[in-house]
Design a protein around this motif. Structure first.
Motif, PDB file in Angstrom:
ATOM      1  N   GLY A  86       0.811  -1.214   0.000  1.00  0.00           N
ATOM      2  CA  GLY A  86       0.000   0.000   0.000  1.00  0.00           C
ATOM      3  C   GLY A  86       0.839   1.256   0.000  1.00  0.00           C
ATOM      4  N   TYR A  87       0.200   2.336   0.394  1.00  0.00           N
ATOM      5  CA  TYR A  87       0.856   3.651   0.499  1.00  0.00           C
ATOM      6  C   TYR A  87       1.434   3.718   1.899  1.00  0.00           C
ATOM      7  N   ARG A  88       2.728   3.743   2.040  1.00  0.00           N
ATOM      8  CA  ARG A  88       3.401   3.611   3.335  1.00  0.00           C
ATOM      9  C   ARG A  88       4.257   4.816   3.662  1.00  0.00           C
ATOM     10  N   TRP A  89       4.395   5.068   4.969  1.00  0.00           N
ATOM     11  CA  TRP A  89       5.293   6.103   5.455  1.00  0.00           C
ATOM     12  C   TRP A  89       6.036   5.562   6.658  1.00  0.00           C
ATOM     13  N   ARG A  90       7.340   5.709   6.633  1.00  0.00           N
ATOM     14  CA  ARG A  90       8.183   5.347   7.774  1.00  0.00           C
ATOM     15  C   ARG A  90       9.135   6.504   7.990  1.00  0.00           C
ATOM     16  N   PRO A  91       9.224   6.996   9.234  1.00  0.00           N
ATOM     17  CA  PRO A  91      10.028   8.195   9.494  1.00  0.00           C
ATOM     18  C   PRO A  91      11.478   8.078   9.032  1.00  0.00           C
ATOM     19  N   GLU A  92      12.076   6.912   9.179  1.00  0.00           N
ATOM     20  CA  GLU A  92      13.487   6.761   8.816  1.00  0.00           C
ATOM     21  C   GLU A  92      13.693   6.484   7.325  1.00  0.00           C
ATOM     22  N   LYS A  93      12.638   6.138   6.590  1.00  0.00           N
ATOM     23  CA  LYS A  93      12.788   5.755   5.186  1.00  0.00           C
ATOM     24  C   LYS A  93      12.065   6.662   4.211  1.00  0.00           C
ATOM     25  N   GLY A  94      11.032   7.355   4.639  1.00  0.00           N
ATOM     26  CA  GLY A  94      10.257   8.202   3.743  1.00  0.00           C
ATOM     27  C   GLY A  94       8.907   7.601   3.421  1.00  0.00           C
ATOM     28  N   THR A  95       8.435   7.865   2.201  1.00  0.00           N
ATOM     29  CA  THR A  95       7.123   7.415   1.751  1.00  0.00           C
ATOM     30  C   THR A  95       7.310   6.437   0.605  1.00  0.00           C
ATOM     31  N   ALA A  96       6.372   5.478   0.478  1.00  0.00           N
ATOM     32  CA  ALA A  96       6.473   4.493  -0.601  1.00  0.00           C
ATOM     33  C   ALA A  96       5.094   4.044  -1.051  1.00  0.00           C
ATOM     34  N   VAL A  97       5.031   3.628  -2.295  1.00  0.00           N
ATOM     35  CA  VAL A  97       3.879   2.909  -2.822  1.00  0.00           C
ATOM     36  C   VAL A  97       4.413   1.529  -3.177  1.00  0.00           C
ATOM     37  N   VAL A  98       3.990   0.525  -2.403  1.00  0.00           N
ATOM     38  CA  VAL A  98       4.495  -0.832  -2.557  1.00  0.00           C
ATOM     39  C   VAL A  98       3.323  -1.738  -2.931  1.00  0.00           C
ATOM     40  N   VAL A  99       3.347  -2.284  -4.153  1.00  0.00           N
ATOM     41  CA  VAL A  99       2.285  -3.201  -4.560  1.00  0.00           C
ATOM     42  C   VAL A  99       2.792  -4.627  -4.725  1.00  0.00           C
ATOM     43  N   ARG A 100       4.107  -4.798  -4.758  1.00  0.00           N
ATOM     44  CA  ARG A 100       4.699  -6.124  -4.864  1.00  0.00           C
ATOM     45  C   ARG A 100       6.178  -6.020  -4.517  1.00  0.00           C
ATOM     46  N   ARG A 101       6.822  -7.158  -4.354  1.00  0.00           N
ATOM     47  CA  ARG A 101       8.264  -7.120  -4.120  1.00  0.00           C
ATOM     48  C   ARG A 101       8.970  -7.108  -5.458  1.00  0.00           C
ATOM     49  N   GLY A 102      10.140  -6.513  -5.476  1.00  0.00           N
ATOM     50  CA  GLY A 102      10.907  -6.452  -6.711  1.00  0.00           C
ATOM     51  C   GLY A 102      11.565  -5.099  -6.872  1.00  0.00           C
ATOM     52  N   GLU A 103      11.886  -4.784  -8.116  1.00  0.00           N
ATOM     53  CA  GLU A 103      12.611  -3.547  -8.392  1.00  0.00           C
ATOM     54  C   GLU A 103      11.743  -2.326  -8.137  1.00  0.00           C
ATOM     55  N   GLY A 104      12.430  -1.220  -7.845  1.00  0.00           N
ATOM     56  CA  GLY A 104      11.707   0.008  -7.570  1.00  0.00           C
ATOM     57  C   GLY A 104      12.501   1.246  -7.954  1.00  0.00           C
ATOM     58  N   LEU A 105      11.812   2.351  -7.906  1.00  0.00           N
ATOM     59  CA  LEU A 105      12.349   3.667  -8.229  1.00  0.00           C
ATOM     60  C   LEU A 105      12.366   4.477  -6.941  1.00  0.00           C
ATOM     61  N   VAL A 106      13.507   5.068  -6.614  1.00  0.00           N
ATOM     62  CA  VAL A 106      13.641   5.879  -5.407  1.00  0.00           C
ATOM     63  C   VAL A 106      13.927   7.316  -5.829  1.00  0.00           C
ATOM     64  N   LEU A 107      13.032   8.223  -5.443  1.00  0.00           N
ATOM     65  CA  LEU A 107      13.214   9.646  -5.744  1.00  0.00           C
ATOM     66  C   LEU A 107      13.690  10.360  -4.497  1.00  0.00           C
ATOM     67  N   ARG A 108      14.744  11.133  -4.634  1.00  0.00           N
ATOM     68  CA  ARG A 108      15.223  11.983  -3.550  1.00  0.00           C
ATOM     69  C   ARG A 108      14.802  13.403  -3.908  1.00  0.00           C
ATOM     70  N   LEU A 109      13.995  13.995  -3.028  1.00  0.00           N
ATOM     71  CA  LEU A 109      13.452  15.319  -3.292  1.00  0.00           C
ATOM     72  C   LEU A 109      14.321  16.386  -2.656  1.00  0.00           C
TER      73      LEU A 109
END
Length: 180
Positions: A124-147
């Motif tokens: 789902g749409y996740r937030w963790r203070p030490e990691k940021g925000t994510a949209v996770v629908v499955r395991r595997g490769e991902g895109l990480v944006l640093r703002l």
């Protein structure tokens, strides 16, 4: 698909990517079952054992069913679109939740070879203070944006390496050779 000369690194005007998780359809079936149970209780119940208990059961089953259905169907898949101005993330069949990030707010993009729901506390749409925000629908490769504001936004999407290349090229356009 067109072939480009070796020196030509142009990218399409719009890049799109998706990721899907078919396992979440099982959770959606469980939500539909809760919803059906709530409706069945409301329609076919004898109402002899107490109206309050029955009403709470009906409302509880219907509410749980709707929450499970929305929570799973909203994150069965994610669609990512990158154009010349922004990156847009749309979740589920109706595109909600949606997030639009102007490329002017992106400091950098990185490829993450392995993103798992376990790292983020589930799908789902996740937030963790030490990691940021994510949209996770499955395991595997991902895109990480640093703002630029210090936040990090991660999205699981197929062909994330291509997205990183395209975003990076748009953040740092090639400088034209003055001699040519």
């Amino acid at each position: 698909m067109r072939d480009h000369p070796h020196g030509d690194h142009r990218h399409p005007d719009i890049w799109t990517g998706r990721a899907t998780n078919r396992v979440q359809w099982l959770a959606a079936l469980a939500g539909a079952a809760c919803l059906a149970l709530g409706i069945e209780l409301a329609v076919d119940s004898a109402w002899e054992s107490g109206v309050a208990a029955l009403a709470m059961s009906v409302v509880g089953c219907i509410a749980a069913g709707l929450l499970i259905l929305y929570g799973t169907l909203a994150f069965v898949h994610v669609a990512v679109k990158v154009d010349g101005e922004c990156l847009e993330v749309r979740c589920g069949h109706i595109g909600v939740p949606r997030r639009r990030i102007p490329l002017s707010h992106v400091a950098g993009a990185e490829f993450a070879p392995r993103v798992t729901p376990r790292q983020w506390g589930g799908w789902g749409y996740r937030w963790r203070p030490e990691k940021g925000t994510a949209v996770v629908v499955r395991r595997g490769e991902g895109l990480v944006l640093r703002l630029w504001d210090g936040h990090v936004f991660t999205i699981t999407v197929d062909n994330a390496e291509a997205a990183v290349r395209i975003i990076s090229d748009r953040l740092h356009p090639p400088v034209a050779d003055p001699a040519s």
